[in-house]
Every structure is written in C-alpha cells, then in structure tokens.
Design an enzyme around this catalytic site. Structure first.
Site, PDB file in Angstrom:
ATOM      1  N   ARG A   1      -8.852   4.904  -2.403  1.00  0.00           N
ATOM      2  CA  ARG A   1      -8.121   4.576  -3.636  1.00  0.00           C
ATOM      3  C   ARG A   1      -8.838   5.090  -4.881  1.00  0.00           C
ATOM      4  NH1 ARG A   1      -4.796   4.425  -0.413  1.00  0.00           N
ATOM      5  NH2 ARG A   1      -3.689   2.599   0.416  1.00  0.00           N
TER       6      ARG A   1
ATOM      7  N   ILE B   1       1.822   2.461  -3.837  1.00  0.00           N
ATOM      8  CA  ILE B   1       0.694   3.088  -4.533  1.00  0.00           C
ATOM      9  C   ILE B   1       1.117   4.312  -5.349  1.00  0.00           C
ATOM     10  CG2 ILE B   1      -0.998   2.236  -2.873  1.00  0.00           C
ATOM     11  CD1 ILE B   1      -1.074   5.065  -1.654  1.00  0.00           C
TER      12      ILE B   1
ATOM     13  N   TRP C   1      -3.868  -4.061   2.888  1.00  0.00           N
ATOM     14  CA  TRP C   1      -5.148  -3.952   2.167  1.00  0.00           C
ATOM     15  C   TRP C   1      -4.960  -3.633   0.676  1.00  0.00           C
ATOM     16  CZ3 TRP C   1      -5.593  -0.213   6.594  1.00  0.00           C
ATOM     17  CH2 TRP C   1      -4.890   0.972   6.341  1.00  0.00           C
ATOM     18  N   ASP C   2      -3.726  -3.593   0.186  1.00  0.00           N
ATOM     19  CA  ASP C   2      -3.480  -3.306  -1.230  1.00  0.00           C
ATOM     20  C   ASP C   2      -2.766  -4.476  -1.917  1.00  0.00           C
ATOM     21  OD1 ASP C   2      -4.620  -0.691  -1.384  1.00  0.00           O
ATOM     22  OD2 ASP C   2      -2.893   0.097  -0.310  1.00  0.00           O
ATOM     23  N   ARG C   3      -1.447  -4.505  -1.821  1.00  0.00           N
ATOM     24  CA  ARG C   3      -0.672  -5.550  -2.492  1.00  0.00           C
ATOM     25  C   ARG C   3      -0.988  -6.936  -1.945  1.00  0.00           C
ATOM     26  NH1 ARG C   3       4.797  -1.995  -1.863  1.00  0.00           N
ATOM     27  NH2 ARG C   3       3.668  -1.448   0.037  1.00  0.00           N
TER      28      ARG C   3
ATOM     29  N   ASN D   1      10.997   1.197   6.302  1.00  0.00           N
ATOM     30  CA  ASN D   1       9.815   1.331   7.150  1.00  0.00           C
ATOM     31  C   ASN D   1      10.106   1.040   8.619  1.00  0.00           C
ATOM     32  OD1 ASN D   1       8.239   2.032   5.016  1.00  0.00           O
ATOM     33  ND2 ASN D   1       7.090   0.122   4.891  1.00  0.00           N
TER      34      ASN D   1
ATOM     35  N   CYS E   1       2.062  -6.795   3.182  1.00  0.00           N
ATOM     36  CA  CYS E   1       2.761  -5.629   2.635  1.00  0.00           C
ATOM     37  C   CYS E   1       2.874  -4.615   3.769  1.00  0.00           C
ATOM     38  CB  CYS E   1       2.051  -5.076   1.406  1.00  0.00           C
ATOM     39  SG  CYS E   1       0.299  -4.686   1.645  1.00  0.00           S
ATOM     40  N   SER E   2       2.745  -3.333   3.494  1.00  0.00           N
ATOM     41  CA  SER E   2       2.845  -2.337   4.567  1.00  0.00           C
ATOM     42  C   SER E   2       1.599  -2.340   5.448  1.00  0.00           C
ATOM     43  CB  SER E   2       3.047  -0.938   3.973  1.00  0.00           C
ATOM     44  OG  SER E   2       4.241  -0.879   3.245  1.00  0.00           O
TER      45      SER E   2
END
Length: 321
Positions: free
Chosen positions: A195, A74, A153-155, A47, A149-150
């Site tokens: 999502r 994801i 808002w997810d992991r 990244n 994470c990236s």
C-alpha cells in the site's frame, strides 16, 4: 475476508458457515449477530463471478441481517486522495509532473470547496465513519458483528479500529493507539509494503497496489478528535507525524506486508520501531486539553460534520509557511 464459494462452475464447500455456526453454539446465551460487508453491494455481488461472494444469511445461526458499508475499493480511494492533493496545491492539476506554480489571478478561487468536494475524499471519509458508527451501535445493543471486505486487510481493519476507538477510551490514549495499530494493522496483516509502494516488485503491479488506506484511517481519527477535542491523549501533530513517517521508510513498523516478512527480516533486532520515538518525544504529541472520558463517544459521520484537515492538505502552502 469475503467468503470463498468457488466460481460459477465449481462450488466449494462453505466451511465459513460451519465454522461460524460452531462459534455461535459455544455461547451459553446465543446472541443475534449481523454481517457487515464493507463493500458496495454491486462490487460484492460482482466478486461472486471470481469465486468470492456474499453470505446467504439463512445458512447462519442467529444472523438477523447483512449490511453493506458501501466503502469504495483501493483504486477509488487512491484516485480521490491524488485529486484532493492536486486541488489543495493552488488548484493545479499537474502535481504529478512537479510543475507547481502560483497563479495569482486564480489563487483565491471562489469555488475551491466545490472542487475539493468533487474529489470525493470527504465523501469516502464519511462512508468510513458512518460504517464504523453502525457497527459500534450494534455492539452497544449486545449484538455480535462480523466485519469483512474483499481480502480483510484494508477496509475491515479501518472499520474495526475506528469501532474500538469509539467504544473504548483506552484506544484514545497514546499507548492504546500504539497497541491498536500493532494489533489490528501490523499483526493482522495490513499490506503496508504494497500500500505504501515500498515493496520490491514490478512497477505496474506496485502502482496498482498502492493506496492510502492507513492515511484515510488517520484522517477519520482526526475528524473524531475535532468533534471531541478533550477525550484524546494525543494531538493532531501526532497524527501528522504518522502520516509523514509511514512513507519515510525510517521505521520497520510500516515496511512489511505481514508478520512473516517482518520476522524473516529480523525487524525486531535490526530496525527501529516508530513507537520508540513516539514515547521518547511523548510531550510533543500530548494533548494538553486531555480529560479522560469513560465509555463510548457519539461520533457523527455525515458530510456536514466533516472538515478539511488543513494541517495535512496545506502544510506546504507558501502562505501558511
């Protein structure tokens, strides 16, 4: 979210370093802290070519080390759940085309568990739980933890939510769990619309953004309830209800990507909150084995401690019905 260093040619000033050191200086007794990067190490370093990247811990005051959570993105997770569902429906691979049929000869396949394991759904679930355990254990040692994470808002949301459930008995109650979802998912900006695939956008973009992030979180919570069946006020039916209703579009709770969109649609006054129905039918979701336990719980995240959630994967099984 990951730090923003700029691309290979343009290097932006790293304000994250300045901001975090300012926070550390505010503490009277400056504690050590670690950085927990949810991503696989290879992905995190890749990244950096796109302007993101990895922290140089020597720039941060009292940062003792950086840990990679090795939690997949994801796209890998979406593929894993799709494959797991296909294996659960009598081992058929054509679930997407709606051609579900029973092959009596191969119905009781002896290698079902091997096939299910090959989907990596339980493996990714294990990675998520193990990461949460690492963060919780460091906090118990009085060490601050920065999780990212990236995009954040997810992991990040999954890990931080599970850590709070492990550490704080309040979040093991029905009310506490509702507060946790509102606080760390809805208000923090988890992209429910993207999502869940209910966002109005081009189909290719929609499919690329879809991912069962919240579903995986609920599966992780279920695994903990199996290990500790008496410390949660809610039962597995409560978790199943959330798994279903996240896709029903019945509730405004799960229809938006952020609070700005939610406020713009006046969801508070025009839509139903899922928690209204939860508390109205609280008896249905109450675990009658519940015995409150103060303090932390010692969760196990290794693969050998995990189970296939039968009520989720086989709820439409003709034999079960």
């Amino acid at each position: 979210s990951q730090i923003n260093k700029g691309g290979i040619i343009f290097k932006s000033k790293n304000l994250e370093v300045e901001y975090l050191n300012y926070i550390m200086n505010m503490e009277k007794d400056s504690k050590d802290f670690i950085i927990f990067d949810c991503r696989p190490e290879l992905n995190a370093k890749a990244n950096s070519l796109k302007g993101g990247g990895v922290e140089n811990i020597s720039e941060y005051k009292n940062c003792i080390y950086l840990i990679y959570g090795n939690i997949e993105n994801i796209h890998a997770l979406r593929k894993a759940l799709k494959s797991a569902l296909q294996k659960a429906y009598y081992g058929k691979e054509n679930l997407g085309e709606g051609k579900i049929s029973i092959d009596i000869k191969n119905y009781n396949t002896s290698n079902f568990l091997t096939k299910f394991e090959s989907t990596k759904w339980l493996c990714y679930l294990s990675d998520l739980l193990l990461g949460s355990i690492v963060v919780a254990k460091n906090i118990l040692k009085n060490i601050n933890v920065l999780v990212h994470c990236s995009d954040g808002w997810d992991r990040t949301t999954q890990i931080c939510s599970l850590v709070q459930i492990i550490l704080d008995p309040y979040f093991r109650t029905i009310e506490g769990f509702a507060v946790l979802v509102e606080k760390d998912w809805v208000s923090f900006g988890h992209k429910f619309a993207s999502r869940n695939g209910c966002e109005i956008t081009k189909e290719k973009i929609k499919n690329k953004e879809r991912c069962p992030i919240f579903i995986q979180f609920l599966h992780a919570v279920y695994q903990i309830t199996v290990q500790y069946p008496t410390v949660f006020e809610f039962n597995s039916y409560f978790l199943l209800f959330l798994c279903d209703e996240i896709y029903s579009n019945k509730y405004g709770t799960f229809l938006f990507n952020n609070e700005k969109d939610k406020n713009k649609s006046d969801a508070k006054n025009t839509m139903i909150s899922i928690w209204s129905d939860v508390f109205y039918n609280k008896n249905k979701y109450t675990n009658y084995l519940y015995r409150p336990m103060n303090g932390t719980i010692n969760v196990k995240g290794e693969m050998k401690y995990l189970n296939i959630w039968n009520d989720f994967f086989f709820k439409y099984d003709k034999i079960g019905m």
